[in-house]
Design a protein around this motif. Structure first.
Motif: not given
Length: 542
Positions: A288, A305, A307, A312
């Motif tokens: 970030p 975020l 993952e 994002i």
């Protein structure tokens, strides 16, 4: 022309002259001469004979020999180049299969046709040797910058003289509307070298991100010395680029070092890239934080975020939206390439509206299912509760921290939530039975009745059907199609089943069905762990 009457040193002198001119090994030229003379001799003595020629590397004397190989009786096919063990006894003592009888034969008279043929053989061999030399020279230079001179332009592709060969700069590898004239000097990145029938093909590029990285390495000594490392590069060739750098020396600012005194270093790169604007960004391990840097010059309010999805979400002030997106989406596109993540940009107003909508949906859920008034439902949502499972199975203490909730109220909330969940599970199980789901799938541990219904509606009604599923079919994923990431919806994705959980479920089903042997599976896992350990050891050693 008779070899015997020629100056014997002339062959060696010719070989050395050709080798110097073509910059190849003289031995290769001599070998080509030997082969050409052998062909000429075969045309004189007979093509079925095994005639070989050896040129003395010191005197230049050419020796012509005929070779006959000893073979088994039943394998004798060529009487001119082979003979049986019995026939060999008159030439050799105790002959064996595989032995060779070599006898010298008189040199040949080379006529005009034979001499021309010999010349073609030599030229062909020299050409092949020259191509091999070019390939060996340039294959190790892939990934470096080379200077050359423009020779000509063909259909938009530029042919570049790079010293000992020619290279091609395709039109899609040129920056913008670059145009070159014969004799112009050009600097390019060697992208690929391939061995092809027409000779080695050297492919150049001026649009590759690596080209920019190599230019910075030439201009910034700290990068060349390894003090500063270029971690990522993203380019819109000829327009704009972003480059992420990190310093391994705390006293050196990586961005300042790349910019140089009064921008001299970065300006040298910009000039080479036809005025391409370059944003130099400090690298950060925290994704970030790195993304906030990558979206400069726009300001970022919030970053979320995901993952697993490699996505994002970025929230920016309303007045910063156009700056964050950039002209024709250029800024966010380059930031996405730099971070290798899909980026969704929204304004603070849009994010506030979305959060308000989620708040209302969760409030309505608790009001309808738990028979609560609006105020109490809002309290639950405000404390972070998002679904009935959290209310039903959370520790009692987490409910007691809510204002106005005592132990009796908390127990009542959990009892209501569990009753609703049980009723939903019963209804889902009945629906699954109606759809024809077999007991093997219903009794499989790890799947809820709601999951089973979702599978059955897609035609998966037995454990065998489930075992044939791929993990991404269940958990969902992302696929790259024509350079863009496309979402693949998973059957169990609404139930927040991760890819790893899907893998475990499918593998457990296959083990139960006997499709996979547990011992083999454990052996494979042990081997994978061992390989991973070896790789880690190699990296540590390096």
């Amino acid at each position: 022309m008779a070899i015997t009457s020629a100056n014997q040193l002339e062959l060696l002198q010719t070989a050395e002259a050709v080798a110097r001119e073509k910059m190849i090994d003289p031995g290769l030229v001599v070998e080509a001469m030997e082969e050409s003379l052998a062909r000429a001799a075969k045309s004189r003595y007979g093509s079925e004979m095994d005639i070989r020629v050896s040129i003395d590397r010191k005197t230049g004397r050419a020796t012509f020999t005929r070779v006959r190989t000893v073979v088994e009786d039943e394998e004798l096919e060529n009487y001119q180049a082979e003979m049986t063990v019995e026939q060999a006894k008159q030439y050799l003592d105790d002959p064996k299969v595989g032995d060779q009888f070599v006898e010298e034969v008189p040199p040949v008279e080379m006529g005009r046709i034979a001499a021309q043929s010999a010349k073609q053989v030599i030229l062909q061999k020299v050409r092949e040797a020259e191509r091999d030399r070019q390939f060996e020279e340039f294959k190790d230079r892939v990934g470096t910058i080379i200077n050359g001179v423009v020779k000509r332009e063909e259909y938009g592709n530029v042919i570049v003289d790079v010293g000992r060969g020619e290279a091609i700069l395709r039109r899609n590898e040129k920056i913008g509307r670059e145009a070159y004239r014969n004799g112009d000097r050009i600097r390019c990145y060697i992208k690929d070298v391939r061995r092809e029938t027409r000779g080695p093909q050297i492919f150049l590029s001026r649009t590759a991100p690596e080209f920019m990285a190599e230019l910075f390495k030439m201009e910034v000594p700290e990068i060349y010395d390894g003090i500063i490392e270029i971690k990522a590069v993203a380019r819109d060739p000829g327009s704009r680029a972003k480059i992420a750098v990190i310093s391994y020396d705390g006293s050196i600012d990586p961005v300042g070092a790349c910019v140089g005194m009064r921008g001299s270093r970065v300006q040298a790169v910009v000039n080479e890239l036809q005025g391409e604007k370059i944003d130099i960004i400090p690298w950060n391990e925290d994704v970030p934080t790195f993304l906030v840097n990558a979206l400069q010059p726009a300001e970022v309010s919030k970053v979320v975020l995901d993952e697993d999805a490699e996505r994002i979400e970025v929230v920016v002030p309303d007045d910063q939206l156009s700056l964050a997106i950039g002209r024709r989406g250029q800024n966010v596109r380059l930031a996405s390439q730099l971070t290798n993540l899909d980026i969704d940009i929204m304004t603070e107003a849009e994010e506030s509206e979305r959060r308000q909508k989620e708040f209302e949906e969760r409030t309505r859920l608790f009001m309808d299912t738990l028979d609560l008034d609006e105020f109490f439902a809002q309290l639950l949502v405000s404390e972070g509760f998002t679904n009935l499972e959290e209310v039903a199975y959370v520790e009692l203490d987490e409910l007691l921290v809510i204002d106005g909730v005592d132990e009796d109220t908390a127990n009542e909330l959990q009892a209501r939530a569990r009753d609703v969940l049980e009723e939903q599970a019963r209804a889902a199980l009945e629906r699954a039975r109606e759809l024809g789901v077999q007991d093997s799938l219903v009794e499989f541990e790890g799947l809820t009745p709601q999951m089973i219904v979702a599978l059955a509606e897609d035609g998966i009604k037995s454990l065998e059907d489930f075992a044939t599923c791929a993990d991404w079919e269940l958990a969902g994923g992302w696929t790259t199609v024509e350079g863009e990431r496309v979402k693949d919806d998973g059957l169990l994705e609404p139930f927040e089943v991760s890819l790893e959980e899907a893998q475990n479920l499918v593998m457990t089903a296959r083990l139960q069905l006997g499709w996979v042997d547990l011992a083999d599976l454990e052996a494979d896992e042990a081997e994978a762990e061992e390989d991973a350990g070896d790789e880690s050891a190699e990296e540590a050693g390096a």
